[in-house]
Design an enzyme around this catalytic site. Structure first.
Site, PDB file in Angstrom:
ATOM      1  N   ILE A   1       0.868  -1.146   0.037  1.00 21.19           N
ATOM      2  CA  ILE A   1      -0.043  -0.034  -0.028  1.00 21.19           C
ATOM      3  C   ILE A   1       0.756   1.220   0.060  1.00 21.19           C
ATOM      4  O   ILE A   1       0.338   2.415  -0.361  1.00 21.19           O
ATOM      5  CB  ILE A   1      -0.796   0.257   1.299  1.00 21.19           C
ATOM      6  CG1 ILE A   1      -2.012   1.247   1.101  1.00 21.19           C
ATOM      7  CG2 ILE A   1      -0.025   0.219   2.396  1.00 21.19           C
ATOM      8  CD1 ILE A   1      -3.019   1.084   2.362  1.00 21.19           C
ATOM      9  N   SER A   2       2.165   1.032   0.483  1.00 25.51           N
ATOM     10  CA  SER A   2       3.138   2.312   0.308  1.00 25.51           C
ATOM     11  C   SER A   2       3.817   2.771  -0.607  1.00 25.51           C
ATOM     12  O   SER A   2       4.488   2.098  -1.227  1.00 25.51           O
ATOM     13  CB  SER A   2       3.916   1.998   1.741  1.00 25.51           C
ATOM     14  OG  SER A   2       4.810   3.131   1.786  1.00 25.51           O
TER      15      SER A   2
END
Length: 213
Positions: free
Chosen positions: A11-12
């Site tokens: 997600i990062s």
């Protein structure tokens, strides 16, 4: 040879950028890397933090910043159609390709690039199914063993001092962030700075009390 444990969550965008930049940032050094998926949301909750995307003005800056970093470093990056999204399917799929808590670079690269290139919906069921076919699992991605492994990886990172991703552990020291890559390189190169008070004593001072009226 130094060993790096690279804690990541798909997600990062900063974890993606660091993953892509790592070989260039550490060029010429002798090292090995273990890639371990962790759940960023659980790490933030553990430390009582909000994610960047949960603060509207920080969300806007973060997205502009990561797109600039990609542009500045020549790393292809496009924002997913929806972000933040639930990364559990990607994390579990990654861990399903292995019998332990680490994944190989090919698996991590495939998943990162699916999320951060093309601008599509990261959580689209069809795309996830295609990823599952491309990265055949050796165990059930929805099974208890994979879920337990993700928790174990996250707990391990927290115990080592991680508070977000990307996090890199080397010789018991934890480094954080895309912009921490030069510092990581120096540590791998045995820079004597890391044996001095600047590292060991940096946090040995009182902080401002939160109870001041």
């Amino acid at each position: 040879m130094k060993h790096i444990t690279f804690y990541l969550d798909f997600i990062s965008p900063y974890a993606y950028l660091a993953f892509e930049q790592l070989p260039q940032a550490l060029e010429g050094l002798s090292y090995s890397v273990t890639y371990k998926p962790v759940l960023l949301g659980a790490m933030l909750k553990h430390h009582g933090q909000l994610g960047p995307a949960e603060v509207p003005v920080k969300r806007a800056w973060t997205y502009r910043h990561v797109l600039w970093l990609g542009h500045a470093h020549g790393i292809p990056i496009e924002m997913p159609a929806t972000h933040p999204y639930n990364p559990l399917a990607h994390l579990r799929l990654a861990l399903a390709t292995t019998h332990d808590g680490a994944v190989n670079r090919h698996v991590a690269e495939t998943l990162f690039r699916d999320v951060w290139r093309g601008g599509g919906e990261a959580g689209d069921a069809g795309r996830l199914a295609a990823l599952g076919a491309q990265l055949p699992p050796v165990r059930d991605a929805r099974g208890d063993a994979v879920k337990a492994q993700l928790r174990a990886n996250t707990d391990e990172a927290l115990a080592g001092g991680a508070f977000g991703v990307p996090a890199f552990e080397v010789d018991g020291r934890m480094f954080w962030g895309f912009d921490g890559l030069p510092m990581l390189r120096a540590a791998l190169h045995d820079d004597p700075w890391f044996s001095g008070a600047e590292w060991s004593g940096a946090d040995q001072r009182p902080g401002l009390s939160r109870n001041i009226p």
